[in-house]
Write a protein that holds these residues in place. Structure first.
Motif, PDB file in Angstrom:
ATOM      1  N   ILE A 139       0.863  -1.179   0.000  1.00  0.00           N
ATOM      2  CA  ILE A 139       0.000   0.000   0.000  1.00  0.00           C
ATOM      3  C   ILE A 139       0.900   1.230   0.000  1.00  0.00           C
ATOM      4  CG2 ILE A 139      -1.744   1.312   1.262  1.00  0.00           C
ATOM      5  CD1 ILE A 139      -2.647  -1.401   2.486  1.00  0.00           C
ATOM      6  N   ILE A 140       0.676   2.114  -0.957  1.00  0.00           N
ATOM      7  CA  ILE A 140       1.438   3.356  -1.035  1.00  0.00           C
ATOM      8  C   ILE A 140       0.456   4.518  -0.940  1.00  0.00           C
ATOM      9  CG2 ILE A 140       2.979   4.780  -2.439  1.00  0.00           C
ATOM     10  CD1 ILE A 140       4.034   2.193  -3.677  1.00  0.00           C
ATOM     11  N   ASN A 141       0.660   5.354   0.059  1.00  0.00           N
ATOM     12  CA  ASN A 141      -0.237   6.469   0.333  1.00  0.00           C
ATOM     13  C   ASN A 141       0.431   7.790  -0.041  1.00  0.00           C
ATOM     14  OD1 ASN A 141      -2.245   4.796   1.525  1.00  0.00           O
ATOM     15  ND2 ASN A 141      -1.106   4.783   3.453  1.00  0.00           N
ATOM     16  N   THR A 142      -0.229   8.580  -0.850  1.00  0.00           N
ATOM     17  CA  THR A 142       0.319   9.869  -1.249  1.00  0.00           C
ATOM     18  C   THR A 142       0.015  10.919  -0.191  1.00  0.00           C
ATOM     19  OG1 THR A 142       0.102   9.353  -3.604  1.00  0.00           O
ATOM     20  CG2 THR A 142       0.328  11.672  -3.010  1.00  0.00           C
ATOM     21  N   ALA A 143       1.049  11.315   0.528  1.00  0.00           N
ATOM     22  CA  ALA A 143       0.949  12.403   1.494  1.00  0.00           C
ATOM     23  C   ALA A 143       1.478  13.665   0.817  1.00  0.00           C
ATOM     24  CB  ALA A 143       1.717  12.066   2.771  1.00  0.00           C
ATOM     25  N   SER A 144       2.283  14.436   1.516  1.00  0.00           N
ATOM     26  CA  SER A 144       2.826  15.674   0.967  1.00  0.00           C
ATOM     27  C   SER A 144       3.841  16.233   1.948  1.00  0.00           C
ATOM     28  CB  SER A 144       1.708  16.703   0.744  1.00  0.00           C
ATOM     29  OG  SER A 144       2.241  17.987   0.456  1.00  0.00           O
ATOM     30  N   VAL A 145       4.746  17.057   1.446  1.00  0.00           N
ATOM     31  CA  VAL A 145       5.624  17.776   2.373  1.00  0.00           C
ATOM     32  C   VAL A 145       4.797  18.666   3.298  1.00  0.00           C
ATOM     33  CG1 VAL A 145       7.687  17.709   0.921  1.00  0.00           C
ATOM     34  CG2 VAL A 145       6.049  19.596   0.645  1.00  0.00           C
ATOM     35  N   GLN A 146       3.564  19.020   2.895  1.00  0.00           N
ATOM     36  CA  GLN A 146       2.717  19.814   3.770  1.00  0.00           C
ATOM     37  C   GLN A 146       2.182  19.021   4.953  1.00  0.00           C
ATOM     38  OE1 GLN A 146      -0.045  22.719   2.487  1.00  0.00           O
ATOM     39  NE2 GLN A 146       1.002  23.122   0.559  1.00  0.00           N
ATOM     40  N   GLY A 147       2.364  17.713   4.938  1.00  0.00           N
ATOM     41  CA  GLY A 147       2.074  16.911   6.114  1.00  0.00           C
ATOM     42  C   GLY A 147       3.223  16.892   7.093  1.00  0.00           C
ATOM     43  N   LEU A 148       4.360  17.427   6.689  1.00  0.00           N
ATOM     44  CA  LEU A 148       5.563  17.460   7.522  1.00  0.00           C
ATOM     45  C   LEU A 148       5.897  18.879   7.976  1.00  0.00           C
ATOM     46  CD1 LEU A 148       7.697  15.112   5.242  1.00  0.00           C
ATOM     47  CD2 LEU A 148       6.762  14.497   7.476  1.00  0.00           C
ATOM     48  N   GLN A 149       5.690  19.831   7.099  1.00  0.00           N
ATOM     49  CA  GLN A 149       6.018  21.232   7.379  1.00  0.00           C
ATOM     50  C   GLN A 149       5.041  22.085   6.588  1.00  0.00           C
ATOM     51  OE1 GLN A 149      10.227  22.596   7.354  1.00  0.00           O
ATOM     52  NE2 GLN A 149       9.589  23.941   5.704  1.00  0.00           N
ATOM     53  N   SER A 150       4.198  22.827   7.271  1.00  0.00           N
ATOM     54  CA  SER A 150       3.090  23.458   6.568  1.00  0.00           C
ATOM     55  C   SER A 150       3.323  24.945   6.348  1.00  0.00           C
ATOM     56  CB  SER A 150       1.783  23.217   7.321  1.00  0.00           C
ATOM     57  OG  SER A 150       0.673  23.475   6.490  1.00  0.00           O
ATOM     58  N   GLN A 151       2.256  25.613   5.972  1.00  0.00           N
ATOM     59  CA  GLN A 151       2.265  27.035   5.673  1.00  0.00           C
ATOM     60  C   GLN A 151       0.923  27.615   6.071  1.00  0.00           C
ATOM     61  OE1 GLN A 151       2.308  25.878   1.297  1.00  0.00           O
ATOM     62  NE2 GLN A 151       1.193  27.797   1.142  1.00  0.00           N
ATOM     63  N   GLY A 200      -2.734  29.101   5.806  1.00  0.00           N
ATOM     64  CA  GLY A 200      -3.838  28.987   4.873  1.00  0.00           C
ATOM     65  C   GLY A 200      -4.112  27.603   4.339  1.00  0.00           C
ATOM     66  N   ALA A 201      -3.535  26.553   4.941  1.00  0.00           N
ATOM     67  CA  ALA A 201      -3.723  25.199   4.398  1.00  0.00           C
ATOM     68  C   ALA A 201      -4.176  24.224   5.480  1.00  0.00           C
ATOM     69  CB  ALA A 201      -2.432  24.709   3.761  1.00  0.00           C
ATOM     70  N   ALA A 202      -5.058  24.673   6.359  1.00  0.00           N
ATOM     71  CA  ALA A 202      -5.413  23.878   7.531  1.00  0.00           C
ATOM     72  C   ALA A 202      -5.935  22.489   7.178  1.00  0.00           C
ATOM     73  CB  ALA A 202      -6.445  24.629   8.373  1.00  0.00           C
ATOM     74  N   ALA A 203      -6.917  22.414   6.289  1.00  0.00           N
ATOM     75  CA  ALA A 203      -7.530  21.122   5.976  1.00  0.00           C
ATOM     76  C   ALA A 203      -6.583  20.242   5.175  1.00  0.00           C
ATOM     77  CB  ALA A 203      -8.838  21.328   5.219  1.00  0.00           C
ATOM     78  N   TYR A 204      -5.931  20.823   4.178  1.00  0.00           N
ATOM     79  CA  TYR A 204      -5.023  20.033   3.345  1.00  0.00           C
ATOM     80  C   TYR A 204      -3.870  19.490   4.177  1.00  0.00           C
ATOM     81  CZ  TYR A 204      -2.207  18.713  -0.715  1.00  0.00           C
ATOM     82  OH  TYR A 204      -1.471  18.008  -1.637  1.00  0.00           O
ATOM     83  N   ALA A 205      -3.254  20.345   4.996  1.00  0.00           N
ATOM     84  CA  ALA A 205      -2.140  19.896   5.829  1.00  0.00           C
ATOM     85  C   ALA A 205      -2.591  18.833   6.824  1.00  0.00           C
ATOM     86  CB  ALA A 205      -1.521  21.084   6.552  1.00  0.00           C
ATOM     87  N   ALA A 206      -3.777  19.017   7.406  1.00  0.00           N
ATOM     88  CA  ALA A 206      -4.289  18.021   8.351  1.00  0.00           C
ATOM     89  C   ALA A 206      -4.493  16.673   7.674  1.00  0.00           C
ATOM     90  CB  ALA A 206      -5.598  18.514   8.965  1.00  0.00           C
ATOM     91  N   SER A 207      -5.023  16.705   6.447  1.00  0.00           N
ATOM     92  CA  SER A 207      -5.247  15.444   5.734  1.00  0.00           C
ATOM     93  C   SER A 207      -3.936  14.740   5.424  1.00  0.00           C
ATOM     94  CB  SER A 207      -6.037  15.689   4.446  1.00  0.00           C
ATOM     95  OG  SER A 207      -5.269  16.336   3.445  1.00  0.00           O
ATOM     96  N   LYS A 208      -2.927  15.499   5.037  1.00  0.00           N
ATOM     97  CA  LYS A 208      -1.651  14.885   4.669  1.00  0.00           C
ATOM     98  C   LYS A 208      -0.878  14.401   5.894  1.00  0.00           C
ATOM     99  CE  LYS A 208      -2.242  15.368   0.276  1.00  0.00           C
ATOM    100  NZ  LYS A 208      -2.415  14.191  -0.611  1.00  0.00           N
ATOM    101  N   GLY A 209      -0.958  15.155   6.993  1.00  0.00           N
ATOM    102  CA  GLY A 209      -0.364  14.661   8.228  1.00  0.00           C
ATOM    103  C   GLY A 209      -1.056  13.405   8.717  1.00  0.00           C
ATOM    104  N   GLY A 210      -2.375  13.346   8.553  1.00  0.00           N
ATOM    105  CA  GLY A 210      -3.113  12.149   8.925  1.00  0.00           C
ATOM    106  C   GLY A 210      -2.716  10.934   8.111  1.00  0.00           C
TER     107      GLY A 210
END
Length: 261
Positions: free
Chosen positions: A140-152, A154-164
């Protein structure tokens, strides 16, 4: 090392555009039977046509990943082909209108982002694990993002989803290690995709994207094919002792850190 997915069934959600399209075509080049989902049926037809003549084949299943019945249809198609060997949870949404301070974010938009970007991954895992357990192996390979590691800002929902996604990847890796099912996340940096262009179009500051490009140590954004090659390796036996990790592919942006910009 030669990577060969002949005889394997690979599921890719959000697989007809952006990074997902590159993943779909890469696995088809490597001989896989690819069950590709996307919300856009025209994009699905286009990627199927583009794959003609490749060693593998693409089987398109349309529908929104915000709906559990879409997950059912994807897994049913994979079962007809022999059951999933690899699941690439890749679908993601990043609406430009979600780039606001957290207290201004609409509840419905938060729910939509978390449902597609995180809950659909859980739904797909629930449906694919039994077939993988029966086979005695799976990836299983899950696409997260660097925004799940270090955010900015204005990206509350997107960053939360990627950190999750990253946290869930670790948990699933431990849950299924004894079943010989590996679970890995990827954290792409900024890649040149239609999603990026949509985000750029929705941002009033038209100089932002060029500043972002210049912030990368490599002074460029990634190309989807570069990420696809990493994903194919992670799904292959070449990565057979890797599980529970988040692999960052980002042109050096996380190594640099925001303080250096």
């Amino acid at each position: 090392m030669t990577i060969d997915f002949s005889g394997k069934v690979v599921i890719i959600t959000g697989g007809a555009g952006g990074l997902g399209k590159a993943f779909t075509l890469e696995f088809a080049r490597l001989g896989a039977q690819v069950v590709c989902n996307d919300l856009d049926p025209a994009a699905g037809a286009a990627v199927v046509a583009e794959a003609e003549g490749l060693p593998g084949a693409i089987h398109f299943v349309g529908g929104s990943m915000a709906l559990p019945e879409t997950c059912d249809a994807i897994v049913a198609r994979a079962a007809e082909l022999g059951g999933a060997d690899v699941l690439c949870n890749n679908v993601g949404i990043q609406p430009p209108t979600s780039y606001v301070p957290a207290h201004e974010l609409d509840d419905g938009l938060w729910d939509a982002i978390l449902t597609v970007n995180l809950k659909s991954y859980f739904w797909m895992v629930k449906r694919c694990i039994p077939a993988m357990q029966a086979k005695g192996r799976g990836v299983i390979i899950n696409t997260a993002s660097v925004q799940g590691l270090q955010s900015q800002k204005g990206a509350a929902a997107y960053a939360a989803s990627k950190g999750g996604i990253i946290a869930m990847t670790r948990q699933l890796a431990l849950e299924y290690a004894e079943d010989n099912i590996r679970v890995v996340a990827i954290a792409p940096g900024t890649f040149d995709t239609p999603l990026l262009r949509d985000v750029a179009a929705g941002i009033p500051d038209k100089g932002y994207m060029e500043r972002l490009r210049q912030a990368y140590p490599m002074k460029r954004f990634g190309q989807p094919e570069e990420m696809a090659r990493v994903v194919a390796f992670l799904a292959s036996d070449g990565a057979s002792f890797m599980t529970g990790e988040c692999v960052t592919v980002d042109g050096g942006i996380m190594a640099q850190g925001g303080w250096a910009q």
